[in-house]
Write a protein that holds these residues in place. Sequence first.
Motif, PDB file in Angstrom:
ATOM      1  N   TRP A  26       2.541   2.983   3.275  1.00  0.00           N
ATOM      2  CA  TRP A  26       2.353   2.082   4.422  1.00  0.00           C
ATOM      3  C   TRP A  26       3.346   2.382   5.537  1.00  0.00           C
ATOM      4  CZ3 TRP A  26       6.095  -0.808   6.579  1.00  0.00           C
ATOM      5  CH2 TRP A  26       7.239  -1.075   5.807  1.00  0.00           C
ATOM      6  N   ARG A  73      -9.182  -2.712   6.969  1.00  0.00           N
ATOM      7  CA  ARG A  73      -8.172  -2.612   5.909  1.00  0.00           C
ATOM      8  C   ARG A  73      -7.298  -3.864   5.822  1.00  0.00           C
ATOM      9  NH1 ARG A  73      -5.084   2.581   7.307  1.00  0.00           N
ATOM     10  NH2 ARG A  73      -3.644   1.626   5.834  1.00  0.00           N
ATOM     11  N   THR A 116       0.845  -1.190   0.000  1.00  0.00           N
ATOM     12  CA  THR A 116       0.000   0.000   0.000  1.00  0.00           C
ATOM     13  C   THR A 116       0.885   1.246   0.000  1.00  0.00           C
ATOM     14  OG1 THR A 116      -1.575  -1.213   1.369  1.00  0.00           O
ATOM     15  CG2 THR A 116      -1.883   1.168   1.211  1.00  0.00           C
ATOM     16  N   LYS A 117       0.608   2.177  -0.887  1.00  0.00           N
ATOM     17  CA  LYS A 117       1.377   3.422  -0.944  1.00  0.00           C
ATOM     18  C   LYS A 117       1.336   4.103   0.435  1.00  0.00           C
ATOM     19  CE  LYS A 117       1.457   7.838  -3.400  1.00  0.00           C
ATOM     20  NZ  LYS A 117       2.740   8.043  -3.934  1.00  0.00           N
TER      21      LYS A 117
END
Length: 175
Positions: free
Chosen positions: A37, A52, A34-35
């Motif tokens: 993170w 999530r 995930t960008k």
Amino acid sequence: MKTSPDQMEKLLRSYVESGFALVPIPRGSKAPNTKGWNKPEGAIKTEIMLHRITANVGLAHAYSTPVTCTIDIDDLVRATGMVLEHGINLTALLEADDAVQIISGKANRAKLLYRLPQNVLPLSTVQKEEGSVMVFELRCATKDGATVQDVLPPSVHPEMGCEYAWGGKGDYREL
């Protein structure tokens, strides 16, 4: 035995209640994708955010409260001899009454989980290699202060196909 969805939800709640900052990891991986993170805003720290996490889960060391870190041992035999030269008994650390281990199922590996004292900022990760082989790492944060992560139970190890497990005589809720 495979962890049920209800057991997983209960465990994730326990993690955030214990102050762990979490990151989602895709199924079949040990690495988040995930960008952002590894930024504070990417960390999951409340029950409301747990949705999530849909597969594996990582512990964001630098953003946990208090900060956590691991001794990640990739070659237990070499690491034991290497640190003994400096007066550190790795076997004693692994067998301590308060030792909290993360078990991956891979042979000759070990991982110890610790919390840093309240007044200590996240420590930069240190890697110890012998030749081109990683022997062990002291893992917490990057040199820029962004978090690093370690996979938590009951994530499934991509190579071993089994769930990570808690080990040692201690309890992750009482690091």
